[in-house]
Scaffold this active site. Structure first.
Site, PDB file in Angstrom:
ATOM      1  N   TYR A  51       0.819  -1.220   0.000  1.00 42.05           N
ATOM      2  CA  TYR A  51       0.000   0.000   0.000  1.00 42.05           C
ATOM      3  C   TYR A  51       0.854   1.272   0.000  1.00 42.05           C
ATOM      4  O   TYR A  51       0.389   2.325   0.445  1.00 42.05           O
ATOM      5  CB  TYR A  51      -0.962  -0.019   1.189  1.00 42.05           C
ATOM      6  CG  TYR A  51      -2.184  -0.910   0.969  1.00 42.05           C
ATOM      7  CD1 TYR A  51      -3.142  -0.596   0.001  1.00 42.05           C
ATOM      8  CD2 TYR A  51      -2.387  -2.055   1.723  1.00 42.05           C
ATOM      9  CE1 TYR A  51      -4.256  -1.403  -0.209  1.00 42.05           C
ATOM     10  CE2 TYR A  51      -3.504  -2.881   1.520  1.00 42.05           C
ATOM     11  CZ  TYR A  51      -4.430  -2.533   0.552  1.00 42.05           C
ATOM     12  OH  TYR A  51      -5.541  -3.329   0.348  1.00 42.05           O
ATOM     13  N   ASN A 114     -12.716  -3.436   4.953  1.00 35.41           N
ATOM     14  CA  ASN A 114     -13.686  -3.584   3.863  1.00 35.41           C
ATOM     15  C   ASN A 114     -13.586  -4.902   3.087  1.00 35.41           C
ATOM     16  O   ASN A 114     -13.890  -4.956   1.894  1.00 35.41           O
ATOM     17  CB  ASN A 114     -13.640  -2.362   2.942  1.00 35.41           C
ATOM     18  CG  ASN A 114     -12.287  -2.166   2.301  1.00 35.41           C
ATOM     19  OD1 ASN A 114     -11.384  -2.964   2.483  1.00 35.41           O
ATOM     20  ND2 ASN A 114     -12.162  -1.104   1.522  1.00 35.41           N
ATOM     21  N   HIS A 117      -9.796  -6.815  -1.425  1.00 35.09           N
ATOM     22  CA  HIS A 117      -9.031  -5.929  -2.311  1.00 35.09           C
ATOM     23  C   HIS A 117      -9.219  -6.373  -3.749  1.00 35.09           C
ATOM     24  O   HIS A 117      -9.309  -7.569  -4.026  1.00 35.09           O
ATOM     25  CB  HIS A 117      -7.536  -6.000  -1.968  1.00 35.09           C
ATOM     26  CG  HIS A 117      -6.634  -5.466  -3.047  1.00 35.09           C
ATOM     27  ND1 HIS A 117      -6.448  -4.118  -3.239  1.00 35.09           N
ATOM     28  CD2 HIS A 117      -5.925  -6.088  -4.026  1.00 35.09           C
ATOM     29  CE1 HIS A 117      -5.625  -3.939  -4.281  1.00 35.09           C
ATOM     30  NE2 HIS A 117      -5.300  -5.126  -4.768  1.00 35.09           N
TER      31      HIS A 117
HETATM   32  P1  ATP Z   1      -8.179  -1.742  -2.236  1.00 36.92           P
HETATM   33  O1  ATP Z   1      -6.956  -1.118  -2.843  1.00 36.92           O
HETATM   34  O2  ATP Z   1      -7.925  -2.364  -0.872  1.00 36.92           O
HETATM   35  O3  ATP Z   1      -8.873  -2.677  -3.185  1.00 36.92           O
HETATM   36  P2  ATP Z   1      -9.729   0.532  -2.965  1.00 36.92           P
HETATM   37  O4  ATP Z   1      -8.937   0.482  -4.232  1.00 36.92           O
HETATM   38  O5  ATP Z   1     -11.213   0.444  -3.071  1.00 36.92           O
HETATM   39  O6  ATP Z   1      -9.260  -0.607  -1.968  1.00 36.92           O
HETATM   40  P3  ATP Z   1      -7.966   2.592  -2.044  1.00 36.92           P
HETATM   41  O7  ATP Z   1      -8.248   4.029  -2.243  1.00 36.92           O
HETATM   42  O8  ATP Z   1      -6.927   1.919  -2.871  1.00 36.92           O
HETATM   43  O9  ATP Z   1      -9.362   1.828  -2.148  1.00 36.92           O
HETATM   44  O10 ATP Z   1      -7.618   2.404  -0.499  1.00 36.92           O
HETATM   45  C1  ATP Z   1      -6.907   1.253  -0.063  1.00 36.92           C
HETATM   46  C2  ATP Z   1      -7.487   0.802   1.260  1.00 36.92           C
HETATM   47  O11 ATP Z   1      -7.190   1.779   2.252  1.00 36.92           O
HETATM   48  C3  ATP Z   1      -9.012   0.669   1.299  1.00 36.92           C
HETATM   49  O12 ATP Z   1      -9.482  -0.544   0.810  1.00 36.92           O
HETATM   50  C4  ATP Z   1      -9.282   0.811   2.784  1.00 36.92           C
HETATM   51  O13 ATP Z   1      -9.027  -0.437   3.453  1.00 36.92           O
HETATM   52  C5  ATP Z   1      -8.249   1.831   3.198  1.00 36.92           C
HETATM   53  N1  ATP Z   1      -8.824   3.175   3.185  1.00 36.92           N
HETATM   54  C6  ATP Z   1      -9.067   3.951   2.108  1.00 36.92           C
HETATM   55  N2  ATP Z   1      -9.626   5.115   2.463  1.00 36.92           N
HETATM   56  C7  ATP Z   1      -9.722   5.084   3.821  1.00 36.92           C
HETATM   57  C8  ATP Z   1     -10.205   5.991   4.805  1.00 36.92           C
HETATM   58  N3  ATP Z   1     -10.690   7.181   4.451  1.00 36.92           N
HETATM   59  N4  ATP Z   1     -10.144   5.598   6.092  1.00 36.92           N
HETATM   60  C9  ATP Z   1      -9.645   4.394   6.465  1.00 36.92           C
HETATM   61  N5  ATP Z   1      -9.163   3.500   5.576  1.00 36.92           N
HETATM   62  C10 ATP Z   1      -9.203   3.824   4.276  1.00 36.92           C
HETATM   63 MG    MG Z   2      -6.844   0.385  -4.286  1.00 41.61          MG
END
Ligand code: ATP
Ligand code: MG
Length: 139
Positions: A51, A114, A117
């Protein structure tokens, strides 16, 4: 043309809550073939690297703590238009905004925890697959 592979992780909350089976069922019944899969646990270094794009965000340390808090299932999935179709299947990042029937709507509690991924591009699908699986495991 868009690619045929994406990468997923069933996150620690969903593993803990016994949702591996129902989530895999939704994935396979939506036409995705499992190409590689393992139950594993991320180290702090793994989660920070995975990440890294979010390292300046306020939620970064919370995200790393959560992603290292228990086992995950990592998998490579194959289907036509894999990346976009899988993002549709999992739903919005915030489960409160996720569409009915999506995996996050069904199994996730919060934007932080959530359930699942999905890669956001063909390029990242390849990078993330290589991060978790050796070349040989992908065939
Ligand atoms: P992922 O990459 O896990 O599939 P995503 O692409 O939908 O999720 P991203 O914007 O890449 O979302 O964010 C990565 C992860 O960081 C999210 O899945 C969530 O677990 C966490 N995250 C994102 N935004 C927030 C927030 N505002 N508060 C807490 N955790 C967050
Ligand atoms: Mg993502």
């Amino acid at each position: 043309m868009s690619g045929t592979r994406t990468f997923t992780m069933i996150k620690p909350d969903a593993v803990k809550n016994q949702h591996i089976g129902p989530i895999l069922e939704r994935i396979t019944s939506s036409g995705f073939k499992i190409v590689a899969m393992k139950l594993t646990q991320l180290s702090e270094r793994d989660a920070s690297l995975f990440y890294a794009v979010h390292k300046e965000r306020p939620f970064f340390s919370e995200l790393v703590d959560f992603m290292t808090s228990g086992p995950i299932v990592a998998a490579i999935l194959e289907k036509e238009n894999a990346v976009d179709d899988f993002r549709m299947l999992i739903g919005a990042t915030n489960p409160a905004e996720a569409a009915e029937g999506t995996i996050r709507k069904l199994f996730a509690k919060s934007i932080g925890e959530n359930a699942i991924h999905g890669s956001d591009s063909d390029e990242n699908a390849e990078i993330e697959s290589a991060f978790h699986f050796s070349g040989r495991e992908q065939f």
